[in-house]
Design an enzyme around this catalytic site. Sequence first.
Site, PDB file in Angstrom:
ATOM      1  N   MET A  28       0.089   4.693  -7.761  1.00 49.81           N
ATOM      2  CA  MET A  28       0.375   5.823  -6.879  1.00 49.81           C
ATOM      3  C   MET A  28       1.371   6.795  -7.522  1.00 49.81           C
ATOM      4  SD  MET A  28      -1.157   6.183  -3.931  1.00 49.81           S
ATOM      5  CE  MET A  28      -1.234   4.908  -2.694  1.00 49.81           C
ATOM      6  N   PHE A  48       2.812  -3.562  -5.955  1.00 47.40           N
ATOM      7  CA  PHE A  48       2.148  -3.078  -7.179  1.00 47.40           C
ATOM      8  C   PHE A  48       1.478  -1.724  -6.980  1.00 47.40           C
ATOM      9  CE2 PHE A  48      -2.497  -3.228  -6.903  1.00 47.40           C
ATOM     10  CZ  PHE A  48      -2.662  -3.801  -5.646  1.00 47.40           C
ATOM     11  N   LYS A  49       1.268  -1.309  -5.736  1.00 47.01           N
ATOM     12  CA  LYS A  49       0.570  -0.040  -5.514  1.00 47.01           C
ATOM     13  C   LYS A  49       1.336   1.142  -6.121  1.00 47.01           C
ATOM     14  CE  LYS A  49      -2.410  -1.432  -1.782  1.00 47.01           C
ATOM     15  NZ  LYS A  49      -2.021  -2.847  -1.623  1.00 47.01           N
ATOM     16  N   ASP A  50       2.654   0.975  -6.300  1.00 50.11           N
ATOM     17  CA  ASP A  50       3.428   2.028  -6.966  1.00 50.11           C
ATOM     18  C   ASP A  50       2.927   2.304  -8.388  1.00 50.11           C
ATOM     19  OD1 ASP A  50       5.262   2.401  -4.855  1.00 50.11           O
ATOM     20  OD2 ASP A  50       6.513   0.749  -5.559  1.00 50.11           O
TER      21      ASP A  50
END
Length: 471
Positions: free
Chosen positions: A117, A112-114
């Site tokens: 980011m 989920f960090k995409d």
Amino acid sequence: MNYLSTRGHPDRKRFCEILLEGLAPDGGLYLPEHYPQVDTAMLAKWRGLPYAELAFEILSLYIDDIAPADLKAICAKTYTPEVFGTDEIVPLRELEDGVYLEALSNGPTLAFKDMAMQLLGNLFEYELARRGAELNILGATSGDTGSAAEYAMRGKKGVRVFMTSPDGRMSPFQQAQMFSLQDENIHNIAIAGVFDDCQDIVKAVSNDLGFKRKYRIGTVNSINWARLLAQVVYYFAGYFQATASNDKPVSFTVPSGNFGNVCAGHVARMMGLPIQTLVVATNENDVLDEFFRTGIYRVRAAADTHETSSPSMDISKASNFERFVFDLVGRDAGKLRSLFVDDLGRQGRFDLSGDPAFRQAAERFGFKSSRSTHADRLATIRDTDKRFATLVDPHTADGLKAAREHLAPGVPMVVLETALPIKFAATLVEALGHEPARPARFEGIEALPKRVVRLPADAEAVKAYIAQNCD
Ligand SMILES: *Cc1c(COP(=O)(O)O)cnc(C)c1O
């Protein structure tokens, strides 16, 4: 919109000023002076918007120093089906009666960090071009953050990434994801040491103020407000998909480590999104679960931080937690400082168990929590496969287990899927006896040429490498 520091520094800043900064000058975290409020008319207008347009609507409440047309273009360029795999960007699927999974992990690095980011990469490129400036991002990663940062910044003008990681300690898949990038502005640095050595190097380089200024060193860590803001959007998108109208409450369960993801849910709730409960799911590293059960926040020493099979939640100190506690103590910066500076500094813990503010926390802010073990994780992965023919990664499994402990009749429970199972194949094999399917674009990445330098666990060596590669 102006931003303030949780620790009471008198300066107020605009969004683009804090975008490229880490902590506030007094060591606090930035928060907006107030949370913009949404009402049912706004929700009605937003329901049904494509994700990129919803993102623009929410972001523009917090960002008034980027021209609206530019911000709209940045959102449109970030949240595309090409990058995130579907038109919905964060599709919701019902697993069983009233329990949903919100897919946040179909971006370039399968975590989920995409979601945040990718936006940060485009915001950085925009702001650096406007200032005619450059930035060298220095980071330490044991997996998800480093690859998300590299895939967001690859090929971006004005940005270089220097990402340290412990040599040989990431999973082969995670390592291949990062080291196979051939972009000139991406530098993988494998350190002969453990993750803590990498973090110490980043700290040492950042503490050398002369070096930091000369080489324009920055970070993309989870305390960055822009990252948190980007995450607020998918709570709205999840809400709209789980409900048919705007007067029904929904609950969310969030696999948590640094408290960034669930803090974004807190912000959405403070804005007026009808969220009933925010369930904080932890693994054996249960600092946060302990707090929500007892009111005592007790930072763990590195030696007491367990290496678990949901490794992205292996934290001893939740770096975004201060934001929530600031709201919990009624935005009283003096009180916040006495907890986070005095008490944590002196005894590594603070105690709000006797405080009326804490006793109302669940009621006023909707927080609940749960904890899982390795055995729970395996059991949930097996059960979800068997009953629903769905594979979940170990972090999402921690979420599912926690969600079931806090179901309320008639209130949809949305579990945030924080990574795809292929990223943590070893645990899936342990649970099921076979590897999860791998998206076609990652077929054979372990065999691709690798771009990485190996350096000793020495800040001077890393500084020399940065200096050589910054001309
Ligand atoms: C980063 C991460 C988490 C923890 O998120 P926080 O925002 O740090 O609480 C959970 N699961 C996965 C897969 C992650 O990469």
